[in-house]
Design a protein around this motif. Structure first.
Motif, PDB file in Angstrom:
ATOM      1  N   ASP A   1     -29.409 -65.644  -0.557  1.00  0.00           N
ATOM      2  CA  ASP A   1     -30.055 -65.592   0.751  1.00  0.00           C
ATOM      3  C   ASP A   1     -29.067 -65.961   1.859  1.00  0.00           C
TER       4      ASP A   1
ATOM      5  N   ARG B   1     -26.680 -63.040   2.446  1.00  0.00           N
ATOM      6  CA  ARG B   1     -27.350 -61.989   3.228  1.00  0.00           C
ATOM      7  C   ARG B   1     -27.409 -62.360   4.701  1.00  0.00           C
TER       8      ARG B   1
ATOM      9  N   SER C   1     -34.516 -71.827  -1.764  1.00  0.00           N
ATOM     10  CA  SER C   1     -34.005 -71.581  -0.418  1.00  0.00           C
ATOM     11  C   SER C   1     -33.193 -72.774   0.063  1.00  0.00           C
TER      12      SER C   1
END
Length: 348
Positions: free
Chosen positions: A28, A31, A335
């Motif tokens: 994540d 990205r 996350s």
């Protein structure tokens, strides 16, 4: 002009995460860096550490490059004495073939682990040369030569055997030498290679290492003039107070590493605050504060200004940010929102 921004990732593992969670959080983050226009995204090599999942840069690079579209992805770095040069050459030749023009091969000389794990890496399956550290310069040459389309010629018993990292290369991963002492600075200058000093880890000796590299640099077929950038630890949040709070887990991790304490998974912010509130051992508070002063910790405007000042001071046009902001209790384990927010605020 403000410096270009890049990312260094150790794939940290928090106390609320599995390795799978940590890898997902890094995907994540990569990205995010790709979307925001960061120049490159490097992953480190560390072994047998409870808070670091970046054990295998080539595997991680393949994962991250496949999940991004534009950003350069590389190693920061591969610890070459742990590996046979041909294996490293094959790995990065294949990555470059899969993602042409996007792969960096950062090479380091340190083991990146403890002595027992170092032994297991080198000897657990046949081993690597016991003199690999002393032969580091030779090994660097071997890797770079074998990645070239023509490969390398190995003279054996009067015959020349051609070794190629991949059968039909059309491009080559960009090599960088990494270091935290003047050894790699001298070697990079001698070989005409790009060089990065580990400012984020060492915090001292950066100016001297860069001056040595620049003053002794010899142009090569790869590079006409010295090329380097700066690495910094950074935690950026909506307010400076929030940033200082979020930086505390990583500060305690580094404090443990530098003082010989037992290493654990990275604590959550609340747990780190409790450790400090309960009182640190004598002398540790001063060491923690000294580290804190060398990091970029603050709100967006203050952090960007500090990074620009560092870039100007060290005369670099790129800064590689190691986002060290931790997580609070209740954060989704897959996350790392504070790390993502650090990149977002710096890129604003």
């Amino acid at each position: 002009m403000p410096p270009a921004l890049s990312v260094l990732d150790l794939v940290p593992v928090r106390s609320d995460q599995t390795s799978a969670d940590a890898v997902q959080a890094s995907i994540d983050l990569a990205r995010t860096a790709d979307r925001l226009g960061y120049r490159r995204y490097w992953v480190a090599e560390h072994h047998n550490m409870p808070a670091v999942a970046a054990t295998n840069p080539p595997v991680l690079i393949g994962l991250l490059a496949g999940q991004t579209t534009r950003i350069r992805v590389g190693s920061g770095g591969v610890m070459l004495p742990n590996h046979a040069p041909l294996v490293v050459a094959e790995q990065f030749a294949l990555l470059e073939a899969a993602f042409p023009g996007r792969i960096d091969l950062g090479i380091g000389r340190a083991p990146g682990t403890d002595p027992i794990t170092r032994w297991a890496l080198r000897h657990g399956a046949g081993g690597v040369d016991d003199n690999a550290v002393e032969r580091f310069g030779e090994y660097v040459d071997n890797v770079l030569t074998m990645m070239e389309p023509a490969g390398a010629g190995l003279d054996l018993r009067g015959r020349t055997h051609v070794l190629k990292a991949t059968p039909a290369a059309r491009s080559v991963a960009t090599p960088w030498l990494l270091g935290s002492s003047d050894y790699s600075a001298r070697l990079a200058a001698e070989k005409g290679l790009p060089y990065v000093f580990a400012h984020h880890f060492s915090g001292s000796g950066t100016a001297e290492a860069l001056a040595l590299y620049r003053s002794t640099f010899r142009p090569s077929a790869l590079l006409d003039e010295p090329r380097t950038f700066l690495t910094v630890n950074a935690a950026v949040a909506e307010t400076a107070d929030d940033a200082r709070r979020l930086a505390l887990p990583q500060l305690l991790q580094m404090l443990a590493l530098r003082t010989g304490q037992t290493l654990t998974a990275q604590p959550l912010v609340e747990d780190a605050e409790k450790v400090v509130a309960d009182g640190l051992p004598e002398g540790h508070s001063g060491l923690l504060e000294a580290m804190r002063r060398r990091w970029v910790i603050g709100d967006a405007a203050g952090a960007r200004a500090e990074i620009e000042e560092l870039a100007s001071s060290y005369d670099v046009d790129e800064v590689m940010v190691h986002p060290v902001a931790g997580a609070v209790a209740g954060t989704d384990p897959g996350s790392a929102p504070a790390r993502v927010r650090t990149l977002e605020l710096l890129a604003t």
